[in-house]
Design an enzyme around this catalytic site. Structure first.
Site, PDB file in Angstrom:
ATOM      1  N   LYS A  21       1.140  -1.408  -0.082  1.00 47.51           N
ATOM      2  CA  LYS A  21       0.294  -0.185   0.012  1.00 47.51           C
ATOM      3  C   LYS A  21       1.028   1.091   0.068  1.00 47.51           C
ATOM      4  CE  LYS A  21      -1.493  -0.778   3.890  1.00 47.51           C
ATOM      5  NZ  LYS A  21      -1.657  -2.085   4.167  1.00 47.51           N
ATOM      6  N   ARG A 100      -8.469   0.964  10.079  1.00 47.31           N
ATOM      7  CA  ARG A 100      -8.649   0.203   9.865  1.00 47.31           C
ATOM      8  C   ARG A 100      -9.544  -0.727  11.737  1.00 47.31           C
ATOM      9  NH1 ARG A 100      -2.249   0.464   9.054  1.00 47.31           N
ATOM     10  NH2 ARG A 100      -1.452  -0.971  10.060  1.00 47.31           N
ATOM     11  N   ARG A 138      11.824  -5.997   4.252  1.00 49.93           N
ATOM     12  CA  ARG A 138      11.158  -4.859   4.191  1.00 49.93           C
ATOM     13  C   ARG A 138      12.215  -3.593   4.441  1.00 49.93           C
ATOM     14  NH1 ARG A 138       5.089  -2.652   4.219  1.00 49.93           N
ATOM     15  NH2 ARG A 138       5.773  -2.410   6.339  1.00 49.93           N
ATOM     16  N   ARG A 171      12.700  -1.433  10.030  1.00 53.26           N
ATOM     17  CA  ARG A 171      11.472  -1.211  10.827  1.00 53.26           C
ATOM     18  C   ARG A 171      11.669  -2.350  12.110  1.00 53.26           C
ATOM     19  NH1 ARG A 171       6.192   0.582   7.735  1.00 53.26           N
ATOM     20  NH2 ARG A 171       5.929  -0.060   9.293  1.00 53.26           N
ATOM     21  N   ARG A 182       1.120  -8.554  14.173  1.00 50.53           N
ATOM     22  CA  ARG A 182       0.720  -7.663  13.607  1.00 50.53           C
ATOM     23  C   ARG A 182      -0.581  -8.086  12.321  1.00 50.53           C
ATOM     24  NH1 ARG A 182       4.965  -4.495  10.395  1.00 50.53           N
ATOM     25  NH2 ARG A 182       3.188  -3.241   9.657  1.00 50.53           N
TER      26      ARG A 182
END
Ligand code: AMP
Length: 232
Positions: A21, A100, A138, A171, A182
């Site tokens: 996204k 969310r 990532r 991160r 998550r």
């Protein structure tokens, strides 16, 4: 091929963490000047603030984020209300990471209705099994938020941002344990939004595993054309 008419970008980008996204929002905003609002980026930026610049609510929010939990709805909604100008931007908006929860979606609907606006929801469809791989690979530029992926969208030089030469980091919330949490949060609290928006008849699905340009084109095609009667 006839030129593509200008389109109205008022979009909620919906999908599990790691589906791309942020990457798509960044590309589309660069191309179109649309307002990009990422609640995750707002919280990450807050981490760099001095203690006295950070409201108690925001400090509280950072604790939830570090643990991989969702930040309470009220805090997120307060942050969004402070940024209503983005929702009203004439160039449209791309919301990434919000709403969310169903409570956030309902509050957002009220905010849109109060401004006489409507938004489409784009679901980044993906098999949940491949998500962990996408997230653990990532790498992010902490200064600009630009995101790379060691397999799907690698930088030219490992660990270095192509654009500004900045160092890329992983991160803390992209570590494997946090990722599991998550994803479980997503299934429990965010996935019900798929039915919520489907029922309203404004959900468009894109195959999030297609290559980056194909996903961008699918999103663009999903947006109503300004030349065919869509409200500006
Ligand atoms: P993201 O970059 O969108 O994956 O968000 C990173 C983290 O910020 C999430 O794991 C949450 O802790 C927090 N966060 C971002 N957006 C929201 C939201 N709309 N509601 C609750 N928590 C959020």
């Amino acid at each position: 091929m006839p030129p593509v008419p200008p389109r109205l970008f008022r979009l909620v980008l919906l999908g599990a963490p790691g589906v791309g996204k942020g990457t798509q929002a960044e590309l589309l905003c660069e191309r179109l000047g649309t307002c990009h609002l990422s609640t995750g980026d707002i919280f990450r930026a807050a981490k760099c603030l001095a203690q006295d610049e950070c409201s108690p609510a925001l400090q509280d929010a950072l604790g939830y984020m570090r643990r991989g939990d969702l930040v309470p709805d009220q805090t997120v909604l307060d942050l969004l209300r402070e940024r209503t100008h983005c929702i009203r931007c004439r160039g449209g908006f791309l919301l990434d990471g919000f709403p969310r929860t169903v409570a956030q979606a309902e509050a957002f609907d009220r905010l849109l209705a109060a401004s006489g606006l409507e938004a489409k929801t784009v679901l980044f469809d993906v098999d949940p099994k491949v998500l962990t791989e996408r997230l653990t690979g990532r790498w992010t530029n902490p200064r600009t938020g630009r995101v790379y992926h060691e397999k799907f969208n690698p930088p030219k030089v490992a660990g270095i941002d192509d654009e500004d030469g900045g160092e890329l980091i992983q991160r803390p919330d992209d570590k494997e344990e946090t990722i599991k949490k998550r994803l479980a949060e997503y299934q429990e609290k965010t996935a019900p939004l798929i039915a919520f928006y489907e029922k309203k008849g404004n959900l468009v699905r894109v195959d999030a595993l297609a290559d980056i340009a194909t996903v961008t084109n699918a999103i663009v095609s999903a947006c109503p054309s300004l030349l065919h009667g869509a409200a500006a």
